[in-house]
Design a protein around this motif. Structure first.
Motif, PDB file in Angstrom:
ATOM      1  N   ALA A  35     -69.905  35.675  58.361  1.00 52.06           N
ATOM      2  CA  ALA A  35     -70.579  36.796  57.731  1.00 52.06           C
ATOM      3  C   ALA A  35     -72.138  36.916  58.086  1.00 52.06           C
ATOM      4  CB  ALA A  35     -70.211  37.260  56.583  1.00 52.06           C
ATOM      5  N   ASP A  36     -72.712  35.485  57.655  1.00 53.07           N
ATOM      6  CA  ASP A  36     -74.094  35.155  58.127  1.00 53.07           C
ATOM      7  C   ASP A  36     -74.430  35.405  59.676  1.00 53.07           C
ATOM      8  OD1 ASP A  36     -74.138  32.562  55.792  1.00 53.07           O
ATOM      9  OD2 ASP A  36     -74.330  34.467  55.552  1.00 53.07           O
ATOM     10  N   GLU A  37     -75.912  36.118  59.769  1.00 56.79           N
ATOM     11  CA  GLU A  37     -76.338  36.290  61.027  1.00 56.79           C
ATOM     12  C   GLU A  37     -76.583  35.143  61.738  1.00 56.79           C
ATOM     13  OE1 GLU A  37     -79.604  38.722  60.571  1.00 56.79           O
ATOM     14  OE2 GLU A  37     -78.305  40.503  59.858  1.00 56.79           O
ATOM     15  N   PRO A  38     -76.064  34.902  63.160  1.00 54.19           N
ATOM     16  CA  PRO A  38     -76.596  33.794  63.998  1.00 54.19           C
ATOM     17  C   PRO A  38     -78.304  33.668  63.986  1.00 54.19           C
ATOM     18  CG  PRO A  38     -75.191  35.036  64.839  1.00 54.19           C
ATOM     19  CD  PRO A  38     -75.311  35.843  63.798  1.00 54.19           C
ATOM     20  N   VAL A  39     -78.702  32.520  64.310  1.00 52.22           N
ATOM     21  CA  VAL A  39     -80.026  32.597  64.666  1.00 52.22           C
ATOM     22  C   VAL A  39     -80.418  32.439  65.802  1.00 52.22           C
ATOM     23  CG1 VAL A  39     -80.356  30.951  62.411  1.00 52.22           C
ATOM     24  CG2 VAL A  39     -79.873  29.807  64.276  1.00 52.22           C
ATOM     25  N   ARG A  40     -81.676  32.481  66.301  1.00 48.79           N
ATOM     26  CA  ARG A  40     -82.159  32.514  67.599  1.00 48.79           C
ATOM     27  C   ARG A  40     -81.447  31.131  68.400  1.00 48.79           C
ATOM     28  NH1 ARG A  40     -84.668  37.237  69.279  1.00 48.79           N
ATOM     29  NH2 ARG A  40     -85.869  38.156  67.539  1.00 48.79           N
ATOM     30  N   PRO A  41     -81.168  31.320  69.606  1.00 48.49           N
ATOM     31  CA  PRO A  41     -81.558  32.244  70.498  1.00 48.49           C
ATOM     32  C   PRO A  41     -80.768  33.608  70.702  1.00 48.49           C
ATOM     33  CG  PRO A  41     -80.342  30.605  71.645  1.00 48.49           C
ATOM     34  CD  PRO A  41     -80.606  30.183  70.452  1.00 48.49           C
ATOM     35  N   TRP A  42     -79.828  33.620  69.744  1.00 52.64           N
ATOM     36  CA  TRP A  42     -79.064  34.813  69.566  1.00 52.64           C
ATOM     37  C   TRP A  42     -79.900  36.224  68.967  1.00 52.64           C
ATOM     38  CZ3 TRP A  42     -74.312  34.462  71.731  1.00 52.64           C
ATOM     39  CH2 TRP A  42     -73.892  33.556  71.676  1.00 52.64           C
ATOM     40  N   HIS A  43     -79.450  37.228  69.760  1.00 53.28           N
ATOM     41  CA  HIS A  43     -80.063  38.633  69.441  1.00 53.28           C
ATOM     42  C   HIS A  43     -78.892  39.516  69.087  1.00 53.28           C
ATOM     43  CE1 HIS A  43     -83.884  37.854  71.470  1.00 53.28           C
ATOM     44  NE2 HIS A  43     -83.182  36.678  71.812  1.00 53.28           N
ATOM     45  N   PRO A  44     -79.046  40.775  68.300  1.00 56.64           N
ATOM     46  CA  PRO A  44     -78.231  41.628  68.257  1.00 56.64           C
ATOM     47  C   PRO A  44     -77.976  42.293  69.559  1.00 56.64           C
ATOM     48  CG  PRO A  44     -79.849  41.767  66.705  1.00 56.64           C
ATOM     49  CD  PRO A  44     -80.358  40.870  67.710  1.00 56.64           C
ATOM     50  N   LEU A  45     -76.464  42.253  69.668  1.00 55.10           N
ATOM     51  CA  LEU A  45     -76.032  43.333  71.076  1.00 55.10           C
ATOM     52  C   LEU A  45     -76.505  44.431  70.903  1.00 55.10           C
ATOM     53  CD1 LEU A  45     -74.337  43.032  73.777  1.00 55.10           C
ATOM     54  CD2 LEU A  45     -72.450  43.930  72.287  1.00 55.10           C
ATOM     55  N   SER A  46     -76.671  45.014  69.696  1.00 56.59           N
ATOM     56  CA  SER A  46     -77.136  46.594  69.614  1.00 56.59           C
ATOM     57  C   SER A  46     -78.350  46.823  70.314  1.00 56.59           C
ATOM     58  CB  SER A  46     -77.095  46.971  68.274  1.00 56.59           C
ATOM     59  OG  SER A  46     -78.244  46.089  67.701  1.00 56.59           O
ATOM     60  N   ALA A  58     -71.190  44.012  65.011  1.00 54.00           N
ATOM     61  CA  ALA A  58     -71.676  42.520  64.377  1.00 54.00           C
ATOM     62  C   ALA A  58     -71.588  41.701  65.439  1.00 54.00           C
ATOM     63  CB  ALA A  58     -70.677  42.248  63.216  1.00 54.00           C
ATOM     64  N   ALA A  59     -71.870  42.096  66.432  1.00 46.96           N
ATOM     65  CA  ALA A  59     -71.694  41.194  67.712  1.00 46.96           C
ATOM     66  C   ALA A  59     -73.317  40.799  68.236  1.00 46.96           C
ATOM     67  CB  ALA A  59     -71.137  41.977  68.830  1.00 46.96           C
ATOM     68  N   TRP A  60     -73.343  39.570  68.633  1.00 42.21           N
ATOM     69  CA  TRP A  60     -74.588  39.097  69.172  1.00 42.21           C
ATOM     70  C   TRP A  60     -74.425  38.454  70.710  1.00 42.21           C
ATOM     71  CZ3 TRP A  60     -78.725  38.303  65.528  1.00 42.21           C
ATOM     72  CH2 TRP A  60     -78.440  38.903  64.364  1.00 42.21           C
ATOM     73  N   TRP A  61     -75.776  38.496  71.227  1.00 38.71           N
ATOM     74  CA  TRP A  61     -75.674  37.980  72.667  1.00 38.71           C
ATOM     75  C   TRP A  61     -77.004  37.207  73.162  1.00 38.71           C
ATOM     76  CZ3 TRP A  61     -78.072  40.797  77.232  1.00 38.71           C
ATOM     77  CH2 TRP A  61     -79.209  41.596  76.963  1.00 38.71           C
ATOM     78  N   SER A  65     -71.422  36.225  70.893  1.00 42.17           N
ATOM     79  CA  SER A  65     -70.597  35.972  69.814  1.00 42.17           C
ATOM     80  C   SER A  65     -70.064  37.068  68.978  1.00 42.17           C
ATOM     81  CB  SER A  65     -71.725  35.129  69.116  1.00 42.17           C
ATOM     82  OG  SER A  65     -71.053  34.624  67.786  1.00 42.17           O
ATOM     83  N   LEU A  66     -68.955  37.051  68.551  1.00 45.44           N
ATOM     84  CA  LEU A  66     -68.242  37.913  67.778  1.00 45.44           C
ATOM     85  C   LEU A  66     -67.880  37.380  66.557  1.00 45.44           C
ATOM     86  CD1 LEU A  66     -65.762  39.133  70.436  1.00 45.44           C
ATOM     87  CD2 LEU A  66     -67.993  40.266  69.949  1.00 45.44           C
ATOM     88  N   LYS A  67     -67.759  38.350  65.318  1.00 42.55           N
ATOM     89  CA  LYS A  67     -67.521  37.846  64.135  1.00 42.55           C
ATOM     90  C   LYS A  67     -66.089  37.173  63.987  1.00 42.55           C
ATOM     91  CE  LYS A  67     -67.319  39.624  59.274  1.00 42.55           C
ATOM     92  NZ  LYS A  67     -67.516  40.766  58.683  1.00 42.55           N
ATOM     93  N   GLU A  68     -65.881  36.309  63.370  1.00 40.89           N
ATOM     94  CA  GLU A  68     -64.606  35.427  63.518  1.00 40.89           C
ATOM     95  C   GLU A  68     -63.708  36.103  62.730  1.00 40.89           C
ATOM     96  OE1 GLU A  68     -65.489  31.776  61.752  1.00 40.89           O
ATOM     97  OE2 GLU A  68     -65.938  32.574  59.568  1.00 40.89           O
ATOM     98  N   ASN A  69     -62.213  36.008  63.286  1.00 42.18           N
ATOM     99  CA  ASN A  69     -61.178  36.398  62.454  1.00 42.18           C
ATOM    100  C   ASN A  69     -61.037  37.879  62.268  1.00 42.18           C
ATOM    101  OD1 ASN A  69     -60.307  33.878  62.052  1.00 42.18           O
ATOM    102  ND2 ASN A  69     -61.460  33.611  59.907  1.00 42.18           N
TER     103      ASN A  69
END
Length: 221
Positions: A18-29, A90-93, A104-108
């Motif tokens: 549930a926690d947000e990933p850190v850089r270098p991840w960015h919100p897919l939005s 809740a996806a990141w890229w 990266s997608l939210k697990e489960n």
């Protein structure tokens, strides 16, 4: 076993809690709406394709097709393989060009009783609808945009049929139902199992004479 294992780079994903990933991840939005990130990605595609002689709409179409394939592929793999559909809100890229960018997608994700409806709401009417609206700003015709999504879906299910033959019947049923939805209806034909879209992604125009090679599923081929 992770149902996406071994399906190739367009299916591969990282997962996060549930926690947000850190850089270098960015919100897919950030790349789903008309804004600086999407415009920069299209400009980069245009430069790679050949620069100024390439029409902006051609670069936009290629960017759109790649983004659609990256969103659809893991979602379809999860839907067919485990009955789950990811939540792309809740996806990141990581914004990398060339091939499939890190995702990266939210697990489960939860298993769905109606996978087709969940896929339609969370994928076709979620991130892909936002991306469709954004791509319209680049003079990319609606039939091309819809055809790109259909082509991305066909590309994904073709991989599943090849790599997971035991999923063939389930994959065909889910994709067949998706292709009848308003978002995809009439975008392509299947004759003797062969997929052919009713529009063109415009890639053939990415040459100085605008007469390059056609894709295998193209209406012009």
């Amino acid at each position: 076993m992770n149902p996406l294992t071994g399906l190739g780079p367009f299916f591969a994903v990282d997962t996060h809690a549930a926690d947000e990933p850190v850089r270098p991840w960015h919100p897919l939005s950030e790349v789903l709406d008309d804004g600086p990130v999407l415009r920069e990605r299209i400009a980069q595609n245009r430069a790679v394709l050949g620069g100024d002689f390439v029409e902006v709409r051609v670069a936009a179409s290629i960017a759109h097709l790649g983004l659609a394939a990256r969103i659809i592929s893991p979602a379809l793999g999860l839907a067919v393989g485990s009955g789950a559909v990811p939540d792309y809100s809740a996806a990141w890229w990581q914004p990398k060009l060339g091939g499939a960018f890190p995702l990266s997608l939210k697990e489960n994700p939860a298993v769905e009783s109606d996978v087709v409806t969940a896929f339609a709401e969370r994928v076709l009417r979620g991130p892909l609808a936002r991306l469709d609206k954004a791509m319209a700003q680049f003079s990319l015709a609606e039939n091309v945009r819809r055809g790109n999504v259909a082509s991305a879906l066909n590309g994904a299910v073709t991989v599943l049929w090849s790599e997971r033959p035991e999923w063939t019947q389930r994959a065909a049923g889910i994709v067949g139902a998706l292709e009848e939805l308003p978002e995809l209806a009439g975008t392509a034909t299947r004759v003797g199992g062969r997929f052919r879209r009713r529009s063109c992604c415009l890639f053939y125009r990415a040459t100085p004479d605008r007469d390059g090679p056609k894709c295998g599923d193209c209406v012009l081929a």
